[in-house]
Scaffold this active site. Structure first.
Site: not given
Length: 303
Positions: A149-150, A153, A226
């Site tokens: 997930h990071e 980003h 997100e």
């Protein structure tokens, strides 16, 4: 609740400082001929606000990684000291390679809450950090999904896009703050001889007030990013792992968050309730229920 992040706080401070400098220079040195005999030159004001607004946002972006390390106490893994650290570095390296970005710095910060964040001014100069609580409470599969997930980003260039959006917002904030300041100076203080105390005080107050209100626009983008990062997590680690990781964050919503307030918008966990309120416009993250529902409808193989 996770609302305003380090980037936004730094940006607001820079915006106010730049606003004061801009007002002084334009008033006393005729910078850009913003103030004339007939009042404000709106064309020159718009140009100068665009320049100062973007510069303030870029400064915030360039400082983001340094500030993140200092505010969270993140310790970058220079050389893995144990199997966990080696696994973290190897996992991030594999994911970074999959999305074709340079290896980010990997760090751990001391926080009992399960959390993680990514930041940096460039997708090839990023930092990915996880909390000690996340490593202690989540399974390896769930940690892998959080890391993915990071990395999402970073790969999506969210920090750069955030800076661009914030720069545009800054420009509008500075522009309208000075228009209101000029109006108050002339109408309330009856000052026709150029900008006076009413202009300066009102401009600074409006910089802060409008800057806070305009953050709702930036927070809207933050919520959108997100969902995109969750999708990247599902692609790199697997949808079920990503859903499991988000579900594992639910207990954290019921406990007081120890994450520094100025870093909360960067984190994966955001402790929000489902109830509607004005505060929802200033939330950096969607609710976990909304994120999990979106992932259940998402098919990584078709993306």
């Amino acid at each position: 609740m996770m609302r305003i992040g380090l980037f936004l706080l730094t940006n607001l401070a820079v915006l106010v400082v730049f606003g004061i400098v801009f007002s002084i220079l334009s008033a006393f040195f005729g910078l850009g001929s913003v103030h004339g005999a007939g009042g404000i030159n709106f064309g020159s004001l718009a140009v100068m606000c665009a320049i100062y607004g973007m510069v303030g946002s870029m400064v915030s972006l360039l400082l983001s990684k340094w500030m993140a390390k200092r505010s969270t106490g993140t310790v970058v893994i220079e050389q893995p000291r144990n199997a966990t650290e080696k696994w973290l570095v190897d996992t991030v390296a594999k994911q970074a390679k999959a999305v074709k970005i340079d290896m980010p710095e990997v760090g751990i910060f001391d926080n009992a809450q399960p959390n993680a964040f990514a930041t940096g001014w460039n997708k090839n100069k990023a930092l990915v950090a996880v909390s000690s609580g996340l490593l202690h409470t989540m399974t390896p599969d769930e940690v892998e999904a959080v890391l993915a997930h990071e990395i999402g980003h970073v790969a999506n260039g969210d920090m750069v896009t955030l800076a661009l959006i914030q720069g545009v917002v800054n420009a509008f904030v500075m522009f309208f703050a000075r228009v209101v300041g000029s109006f108050v100076d002339r109408v309330v203080f009856k000052n026709e001889d150029g900008p006076g105390i009413g202009y300066f005080v009102t401009s600074i107050v409006m910089d802060i007030l409008l800057g806070f209100l305009a953050s709702a626009i930036v927070m809207w983008f933050s919520r959108k990013r997100e969902f995109r990062a969750d999708e990247m997590g599902a692609k790199l680690a697997g949808r079920e792992k990503m859903i499991s990781a988000l579900d594992a964050l639910r207990p954290a919503e019921q406990r007081p968050d120890q994450m520094p307030e100025n870093m909360k918008a960067f984190a994966i966990s955001a402790g929000q309730s489902q109830s509607f309120s004005i505060a929802n416009f200033f939330r950096s993250h969607p609710t976990l229920d909304d994120r999990i529902a979106a992932l259940k409808d998402y098919n990584p193989s078709k993306a």
